[in-house]
Design a protein around this motif. Sequence first.
Motif, PDB file in Angstrom:
ATOM      1  N   VAL A 167      49.217  28.913  99.604  1.00 55.60           N
ATOM      2  CA  VAL A 167      48.569  27.588  99.669  1.00 55.60           C
ATOM      3  C   VAL A 167      49.340  27.173 101.030  1.00 55.60           C
ATOM      4  CG1 VAL A 167      48.311  25.382  98.860  1.00 55.60           C
ATOM      5  CG2 VAL A 167      48.425  27.281  97.376  1.00 55.60           C
ATOM      6  N   VAL A 168      48.547  26.866 101.888  1.00 56.15           N
ATOM      7  CA  VAL A 168      49.155  26.055 103.300  1.00 56.15           C
ATOM      8  C   VAL A 168      48.901  24.849 103.076  1.00 56.15           C
ATOM      9  CG1 VAL A 168      48.706  25.712 105.906  1.00 56.15           C
ATOM     10  CG2 VAL A 168      48.666  28.119 104.566  1.00 56.15           C
ATOM     11  N   LEU A 169      49.850  24.037 103.461  1.00 59.43           N
ATOM     12  CA  LEU A 169      50.257  22.519 103.036  1.00 59.43           C
ATOM     13  C   LEU A 169      50.674  21.881 104.604  1.00 59.43           C
ATOM     14  CD1 LEU A 169      51.889  22.775  99.766  1.00 59.43           C
ATOM     15  CD2 LEU A 169      49.683  21.554 100.036  1.00 59.43           C
ATOM     16  N   PRO A 170      49.845  21.524 105.444  1.00 54.71           N
ATOM     17  CA  PRO A 170      50.415  20.776 106.750  1.00 54.71           C
ATOM     18  C   PRO A 170      51.051  19.574 106.461  1.00 54.71           C
ATOM     19  CG  PRO A 170      47.928  20.616 106.478  1.00 54.71           C
ATOM     20  CD  PRO A 170      48.599  21.542 105.300  1.00 54.71           C
ATOM     21  N   CYS A 171      52.117  19.327 106.869  1.00 52.97           N
ATOM     22  CA  CYS A 171      53.094  18.257 106.419  1.00 52.97           C
ATOM     23  C   CYS A 171      53.607  17.338 107.487  1.00 52.97           C
ATOM     24  CB  CYS A 171      54.250  18.767 105.489  1.00 52.97           C
ATOM     25  SG  CYS A 171      55.359  17.371 105.081  1.00 52.97           S
ATOM     26  N   LEU A 172      53.464  16.300 107.673  1.00 49.01           N
ATOM     27  CA  LEU A 172      53.912  15.255 108.622  1.00 49.01           C
ATOM     28  C   LEU A 172      54.449  13.892 107.728  1.00 49.01           C
ATOM     29  CD1 LEU A 172      54.827  14.426 111.482  1.00 49.01           C
ATOM     30  CD2 LEU A 172      52.539  13.664 111.977  1.00 49.01           C
ATOM     31  N   ASP A 173      55.621  13.493 107.634  1.00 46.56           N
ATOM     32  CA  ASP A 173      56.147  12.614 106.951  1.00 46.56           C
ATOM     33  C   ASP A 173      55.439  12.287 105.654  1.00 46.56           C
ATOM     34  OD1 ASP A 173      57.783  12.134 108.997  1.00 46.56           O
ATOM     35  OD2 ASP A 173      56.635  10.698 109.986  1.00 46.56           O
ATOM     36  N   GLU A 174      55.693  13.374 104.864  1.00 52.17           N
ATOM     37  CA  GLU A 174      54.954  13.130 103.485  1.00 52.17           C
ATOM     38  C   GLU A 174      56.174  13.362 102.152  1.00 52.17           C
ATOM     39  OE1 GLU A 174      52.169  12.275 103.230  1.00 52.17           O
ATOM     40  OE2 GLU A 174      50.886  13.218 104.636  1.00 52.17           O
ATOM     41  N   ASP A 201      55.810  21.941 108.344  1.00 50.47           N
ATOM     42  CA  ASP A 201      56.382  20.562 108.888  1.00 50.47           C
ATOM     43  C   ASP A 201      55.991  20.584 110.368  1.00 50.47           C
ATOM     44  OD1 ASP A 201      58.184  18.264 108.264  1.00 50.47           O
ATOM     45  OD2 ASP A 201      59.290  19.079 110.245  1.00 50.47           O
ATOM     46  N   ASN A 202      55.527  19.636 110.705  1.00 51.21           N
ATOM     47  CA  ASN A 202      54.935  19.375 111.834  1.00 51.21           C
ATOM     48  C   ASN A 202      55.786  18.165 112.686  1.00 51.21           C
ATOM     49  OD1 ASN A 202      51.756  18.708 113.499  1.00 51.21           O
ATOM     50  ND2 ASN A 202      53.090  19.936 113.891  1.00 51.21           N
ATOM     51  N   VAL A 239      59.142  26.987 103.991  1.00 53.41           N
ATOM     52  CA  VAL A 239      58.954  25.975 104.781  1.00 53.41           C
ATOM     53  C   VAL A 239      58.924  26.642 106.175  1.00 53.41           C
ATOM     54  CG1 VAL A 239      60.036  23.653 105.812  1.00 53.41           C
ATOM     55  CG2 VAL A 239      60.045  24.019 103.586  1.00 53.41           C
ATOM     56  N   LEU A 240      57.820  26.168 107.066  1.00 54.32           N
ATOM     57  CA  LEU A 240      57.915  26.362 108.503  1.00 54.32           C
ATOM     58  C   LEU A 240      57.936  25.321 109.235  1.00 54.32           C
ATOM     59  CD1 LEU A 240      54.885  28.827 108.180  1.00 54.32           C
ATOM     60  CD2 LEU A 240      57.162  29.768 108.348  1.00 54.32           C
ATOM     61  N   HIS A 241      58.483  25.236 110.453  1.00 52.73           N
ATOM     62  CA  HIS A 241      58.530  24.336 111.441  1.00 52.73           C
ATOM     63  C   HIS A 241      57.659  24.614 112.694  1.00 52.73           C
ATOM     64  CE1 HIS A 241      61.815  21.952 109.576  1.00 52.73           C
ATOM     65  NE2 HIS A 241      62.271  23.253 109.337  1.00 52.73           N
ATOM     66  N   GLU A 242      56.544  23.850 112.701  1.00 55.52           N
ATOM     67  CA  GLU A 242      55.532  23.719 113.850  1.00 55.52           C
ATOM     68  C   GLU A 242      55.754  22.773 114.896  1.00 55.52           C
ATOM     69  OE1 GLU A 242      53.637  24.638 116.562  1.00 55.52           O
ATOM     70  OE2 GLU A 242      53.326  26.169 115.150  1.00 55.52           O
ATOM     71  N   PRO A 243      56.546  23.202 115.954  1.00 60.54           N
ATOM     72  CA  PRO A 243      56.808  22.119 116.971  1.00 60.54           C
ATOM     73  C   PRO A 243      55.565  21.571 117.654  1.00 60.54           C
ATOM     74  CG  PRO A 243      57.273  24.252 117.890  1.00 60.54           C
ATOM     75  CD  PRO A 243      57.050  24.459 116.445  1.00 60.54           C
TER      76      PRO A 243
END
Length: 231
Positions: free
Chosen positions: A3-10, A31-32, A49-53
């Motif tokens: 399950v891919v969960l795009p995240c920005l301040d959640e 984490d974006n 957790v992945l970090h996408e800059p």
Amino acid sequence: MDVVLPCLDEAEALPWVLERIPSGWRAIVVDNGSTDGSADIARSLGAHVLHEPRRGFGAACHAGLTAATADVVCFCDCDASLDPARLPAIAGLVLDGSADLVLGRRRPVTRHAWPLHARLANLELARLIHRRTGLRLHDLGPMRAARRRPLLALNLTDRRSGYPLQMLVRAADAGWQVMETDVPYRPRTGRSKVTGTWRGTWQAVRDMRAVLAERPAAGKVHAETPRGAGR
């Protein structure tokens, strides 16, 4: 399943979201650029957790897709507006060959779950999608599922708000069977980065219009047709 969960301040929504992930499934939190400790919270709760800059919803989604390894990959917003416990029903329609791409049609549980300007924008998108692809849909469906390898073969290039729409348009161009199924839609936790304002909503619509203007290259298909397409 992944399950891919795009995240920005959640940070506020993550505990509820992650506890609702089906047992045995892998949550890939991308984490974006969060500044509220979202990544640490997700990691402490067992998520990968992945970090996408690169900032952008599409950038986060695609990073999660490329990191996935499961046959079927699901996508879900990370703001607690959608219940991940509903994902097995979404993915099941892909697994049994009923459809190649399944979209969760949002059904608001309260009047405040979906702002009026966002609903109007969604109606306009549905009209444009039908004109471009012939598909009669009601919602772009932020909760969705499809097989991983065919998704990658779509060669998605949008890295902003147009990513979910580009996935749908290119899937339609490739002859995929697309299906909607109802999912409850709750008021999100925290303020939306897109639908929280008129400006954000219509900026997303403008991005999506550019995707709708795409035309498939003559004599080419964007991707393989997944098993079960055309049923």
